[in-house]
Write a protein that holds these residues in place. Structure first.
Motif, PDB file in Angstrom:
ATOM      1  N   THR A 240       0.821  -1.202   0.000  1.00  0.00           N
ATOM      2  CA  THR A 240       0.000   0.000   0.000  1.00  0.00           C
ATOM      3  C   THR A 240       0.857   1.254   0.000  1.00  0.00           C
ATOM      4  N   GLU A 241       1.881   1.272   0.861  1.00  0.00           N
ATOM      5  CA  GLU A 241       2.755   2.436   0.934  1.00  0.00           C
ATOM      6  C   GLU A 241       3.516   2.653  -0.375  1.00  0.00           C
ATOM      7  N   MET A 242       3.949   1.568  -0.998  1.00  0.00           N
ATOM      8  CA  MET A 242       4.685   1.694  -2.256  1.00  0.00           C
ATOM      9  C   MET A 242       3.800   2.272  -3.353  1.00  0.00           C
ATOM     10  N   LEU A 243       2.587   1.721  -3.499  1.00  0.00           N
ATOM     11  CA  LEU A 243       1.696   2.213  -4.547  1.00  0.00           C
ATOM     12  C   LEU A 243       1.287   3.649  -4.290  1.00  0.00           C
ATOM     13  N   ALA A 244       0.979   3.951  -3.020  1.00  0.00           N
ATOM     14  CA  ALA A 244       0.593   5.325  -2.709  1.00  0.00           C
ATOM     15  C   ALA A 244       1.752   6.284  -2.942  1.00  0.00           C
ATOM     16  N   GLY A 245       2.987   5.892  -2.576  1.00  0.00           N
ATOM     17  CA  GLY A 245       4.144   6.755  -2.781  1.00  0.00           C
ATOM     18  C   GLY A 245       4.431   6.996  -4.242  1.00  0.00           C
ATOM     19  N   VAL A 246       4.404   5.928  -5.042  1.00  0.00           N
ATOM     20  CA  VAL A 246       4.664   6.083  -6.479  1.00  0.00           C
ATOM     21  C   VAL A 246       3.612   6.973  -7.122  1.00  0.00           C
ATOM     22  N   SER A 247       2.335   6.722  -6.795  1.00  0.00           N
ATOM     23  CA  SER A 247       1.265   7.518  -7.390  1.00  0.00           C
ATOM     24  C   SER A 247       1.363   8.976  -6.977  1.00  0.00           C
ATOM     25  N   HIS A 248       1.717   9.213  -5.718  1.00  0.00           N
ATOM     26  CA  HIS A 248       1.848  10.598  -5.245  1.00  0.00           C
ATOM     27  C   HIS A 248       3.020  11.313  -5.929  1.00  0.00           C
ATOM     28  N   ASP A 249       4.129  10.595  -6.078  1.00  0.00           N
ATOM     29  CA  ASP A 249       5.298  11.222  -6.709  1.00  0.00           C
ATOM     30  C   ASP A 249       5.049  11.540  -8.178  1.00  0.00           C
ATOM     31  N   LEU A 250       4.223  10.742  -8.847  1.00  0.00           N
ATOM     32  CA  LEU A 250       3.958  10.999 -10.261  1.00  0.00           C
ATOM     33  C   LEU A 250       3.092  12.227 -10.482  1.00  0.00           C
ATOM     34  N   ARG A 251       2.369  12.642  -9.461  1.00  0.00           N
ATOM     35  CA  ARG A 251       1.507  13.803  -9.633  1.00  0.00           C
ATOM     36  C   ARG A 251       2.313  15.089  -9.849  1.00  0.00           C
ATOM     37  N   THR A 252       3.447  15.173  -9.230  1.00  0.00           N
ATOM     38  CA  THR A 252       4.255  16.411  -9.346  1.00  0.00           C
ATOM     39  C   THR A 252       4.714  16.658 -10.779  1.00  0.00           C
ATOM     40  N   PRO A 253       5.377  15.720 -11.461  1.00  0.00           N
ATOM     41  CA  PRO A 253       5.762  16.002 -12.857  1.00  0.00           C
ATOM     42  C   PRO A 253       4.572  16.198 -13.769  1.00  0.00           C
ATOM     43  N   LEU A 254       3.448  15.509 -13.506  1.00  0.00           N
ATOM     44  CA  LEU A 254       2.267  15.719 -14.333  1.00  0.00           C
ATOM     45  C   LEU A 254       1.735  17.135 -14.177  1.00  0.00           C
ATOM     46  N   THR A 255       1.772  17.635 -12.953  1.00  0.00           N
ATOM     47  CA  THR A 255       1.307  19.008 -12.728  1.00  0.00           C
ATOM     48  C   THR A 255       2.193  20.001 -13.469  1.00  0.00           C
ATOM     49  N   ARG A 256       3.527  19.800 -13.435  1.00  0.00           N
ATOM     50  CA  ARG A 256       4.443  20.674 -14.171  1.00  0.00           C
ATOM     51  C   ARG A 256       4.187  20.606 -15.672  1.00  0.00           C
ATOM     52  N   ASP A 274      -2.499  16.826 -24.067  1.00  0.00           N
ATOM     53  CA  ASP A 274      -3.485  17.011 -22.996  1.00  0.00           C
ATOM     54  C   ASP A 274      -4.257  15.719 -22.734  1.00  0.00           C
ATOM     55  N   GLU A 275      -4.592  15.026 -23.816  1.00  0.00           N
ATOM     56  CA  GLU A 275      -5.327  13.763 -23.656  1.00  0.00           C
ATOM     57  C   GLU A 275      -4.479  12.718 -22.960  1.00  0.00           C
ATOM     58  N   ASP A 276      -3.172  12.677 -23.329  1.00  0.00           N
ATOM     59  CA  ASP A 276      -2.276  11.712 -22.673  1.00  0.00           C
ATOM     60  C   ASP A 276      -2.108  12.031 -21.191  1.00  0.00           C
ATOM     61  N   ILE A 277      -1.975  13.304 -20.859  1.00  0.00           N
ATOM     62  CA  ILE A 277      -1.821  13.688 -19.453  1.00  0.00           C
ATOM     63  C   ILE A 277      -3.086  13.362 -18.665  1.00  0.00           C
ATOM     64  N   SER A 278      -4.251  13.606 -19.265  1.00  0.00           N
ATOM     65  CA  SER A 278      -5.508  13.278 -18.578  1.00  0.00           C
ATOM     66  C   SER A 278      -5.616  11.783 -18.322  1.00  0.00           C
ATOM     67  N   GLU A 279      -5.186  10.992 -19.311  1.00  0.00           N
ATOM     68  CA  GLU A 279      -5.226   9.540 -19.123  1.00  0.00           C
ATOM     69  C   GLU A 279      -4.248   9.107 -18.029  1.00  0.00           C
ATOM     70  N   MET A 280      -3.066   9.751 -17.992  1.00  0.00           N
ATOM     71  CA  MET A 280      -2.109   9.424 -16.943  1.00  0.00           C
ATOM     72  C   MET A 280      -2.652   9.800 -15.560  1.00  0.00           C
ATOM     73  N   GLU A 281      -3.344  10.954 -15.457  1.00  0.00           N
ATOM     74  CA  GLU A 281      -3.962  11.320 -14.190  1.00  0.00           C
ATOM     75  C   GLU A 281      -5.014  10.305 -13.774  1.00  0.00           C
ATOM     76  N   LEU A 282      -5.771   9.833 -14.756  1.00  0.00           N
ATOM     77  CA  LEU A 282      -6.785   8.820 -14.463  1.00  0.00           C
ATOM     78  C   LEU A 282      -6.135   7.536 -13.965  1.00  0.00           C
ATOM     79  N   MET A 283      -5.017   7.171 -14.589  1.00  0.00           N
ATOM     80  CA  MET A 283      -4.304   5.981 -14.148  1.00  0.00           C
ATOM     81  C   MET A 283      -3.743   6.148 -12.734  1.00  0.00           C
ATOM     82  N   ILE A 284      -3.232   7.351 -12.445  1.00  0.00           N
ATOM     83  CA  ILE A 284      -2.709   7.593 -11.100  1.00  0.00           C
ATOM     84  C   ILE A 284      -3.823   7.500 -10.069  1.00  0.00           C
TER      85      ILE A 284
END
Length: 444
Positions: A240-256, A274-284
């Motif tokens: 749980t901690e690993m998945l939550a950490g990875v998903s949280h860390d990916l949000r920062t570069p996506l926001t940039r 934009d479509e690819d980023i939205s899909e990545m956010e959905l995956m996160i």
């Protein structure tokens, strides 16, 4: 047709305590039966024959004394001695005749022993009755000059050792059985506690205050269970901690990346980015939902029909047509937030893939010792060969179902994990409405 031996298996106790007591009781009963057979075949038979021969010998002695001293005074003295020394009440009837009726065949071992003894020691016509009087045996002997009527106490033929032996056998057997029951119950209690702890852990409930106890083998199994429980909980927490950490860390570069695209203005290929980023956010978001699905929520006593009705009410407020049927009160320990997410996912899928404008049928009830929830739709369904695949993470089916809605293929995976954390199971079937039926079973 029932197979040979199956009825015996059904008749035997199914619990450990019952089977353990059966292992003790069967040899005990066999021992009692063997002891009783040995007693009745040797001791009791020998004693009965000797008692019968003793009584018949006394009668024969009285008859010979009366024959040797035929005068009335001597006979009176002989009968008086028989009464005082032999406990025989003897009455002589001159010219008396033995009743002319056939004697009934002996119906007990004692009567057969008495018949053999009279034929050996008396050797005269006789009749005897052991049932006419409560405390005495009546014996009639035909003499040459009259009838001899003898009343002998039954204690001269019956011995109390028979009843004492039976009482001792039953008493000791009951004592041994009682002691064995107390000891076996104490041993089985530790096994039962281990089974309850394993069942609670399998249902995702907290196992508090469980300590190894009982025999060394049971303690070893309990210690192994505790170690296994700790390892599983540690692995779940790490995952749980690993998945939550990875998903949280990916949000920062996506926001940039989103900010940079917004500042770049209208460029060729921006819409695709934009479509690819939205899909990545959905995956996160799917990753985070999957991580939360591992479940750190504490189970509480919950009214399952009320929980289902609450989830259904949220969809109804959005315009969905849901036919809900609940069968009475059904309370059980659940993780209400996690289970609400499961029901929302299942009902949402049924609405999204149905053909009748979002019409879904939901049933809640008690079936075969478990709580059961059925969600039916009238959509295209899922082929039987593909139903196991939809529970795999990040699996999305081909059209027409996948084309009907978004998602990253984690919804049913999360649902199954949550249901299994409750100790239940989720399965897919053909619906009577022509679409897909989702059957969710939770142990009570």
């Amino acid at each position: 047709m029932m197979r040979p031996g199956l009825w015996l298996k059904d008749a035997l106790p199914h619990g450990l305590l019952g089977r353990s007591l059966l292992i003790i009781v069967v040899p005990l009963v066999v021992l009692q039966l063997v002891s009783a057979y040995v007693f009745y075949a040797s001791h009791w038979e020998t004693v009965a024959r000797r008692l019968a021969k003793g009584l018949a010998g006394d009668i024969g002695a009285v008859i010979e004394s009366m024959r040797a001293f035929p005068d009335p005074e001597s006979r009176r003295i002989v009968l008086s001695i028989a009464s005082e020394k032999m406990e025989l009440d003897i009455r002589f009837t001159p010219d008396g005749i033995l009743p002319n009726q056939p004697s009934s065949p002996p119906n007990s071992f004692l009567e057969r022993a008495m018949e053999d003894a009279m034929g050996e020691r008396v050797q005269r016509p006789y009749r005897f009755d052991t049932d006419a009087l409560e405390r005495e045996v009546v014996i009639l002997v035909q003499l040459s000059d009259g009838l001899l009527e003898i009343y002998a106490p039954k204690k001269r033929l019956f011995t109390s050792t028979t009843y004492v032996f039976i009482l001792w056998m039953l008493g000791t057997a009951m004592l041994v059985f009682g002691i064995a029951t107390v000891f076996m119950r104490n041993q089985v209690r530790s096994v039962r506690k281990l089974a309850v702890a394993a069942d609670r852990f399998g249902k995702g409930q907290d196992v508090l205050g469980f300590k190894p106890e009982g025999a060394s083998e049971v303690r070893q199994a309990a210690q192994a269970f505790n170690l296994m429980r700790e390892r599983i909980q540690r692995q779940i927490q790490q995952r749980t901690e690993m998945l939550a950490g990875v998903s949280h860390d990916l949000r920062t570069p996506l926001t940039r990346m989103k900010l940079q695209l917004a500042m770049m203005g209208d460029l060729d290929g921006r819409a695709e980015l934009d479509e690819d980023i939205s899909e990545m956010e959905l995956m996160i978001e799917g990753y985070l939902a999957f991580a939360r699905g591992e479940g750190t929520e504490t189970p509480v006593e919950t009214d399952l029909p009320a929980l289902v009705e609450d989830v259904v009410g949220r969809f109804r407020r959005q315009g969905a047509q849901i036919d809900l049927h609940s069968e009475g009160d059904l309370r059980m320990p659940l993780r209400p937030v996690a289970l609400s997410r499961v029901l929302a996912n299942l009902i949402g899928n049924a609405i999204r893939h149905g053909r009748s404008g979002g019409h879904v049928w939901v049933r809640v009830g008690r079936r075969q010792g478990a709580a059961e929830i059925l969600v039916d739709d009238d959509g295209p369904g899922i082929p039987p060969e593909s139903r196991d695949d939809v529970f795999r993470a990040f699996t999305r089916l081909d059209p027409p179902r996948a084309a009907a809605g978004g998602g990253v293929g984690l919804g049913l995976t999360i649902a199954r994990d949550i249901v299994r954390a409750h100790g239940g199971e989720i399965s897919l079937e053909d619906s009577p409405l022509g679409g897909l039926r989702v059957r969710l079973r939770l142990p009570l």
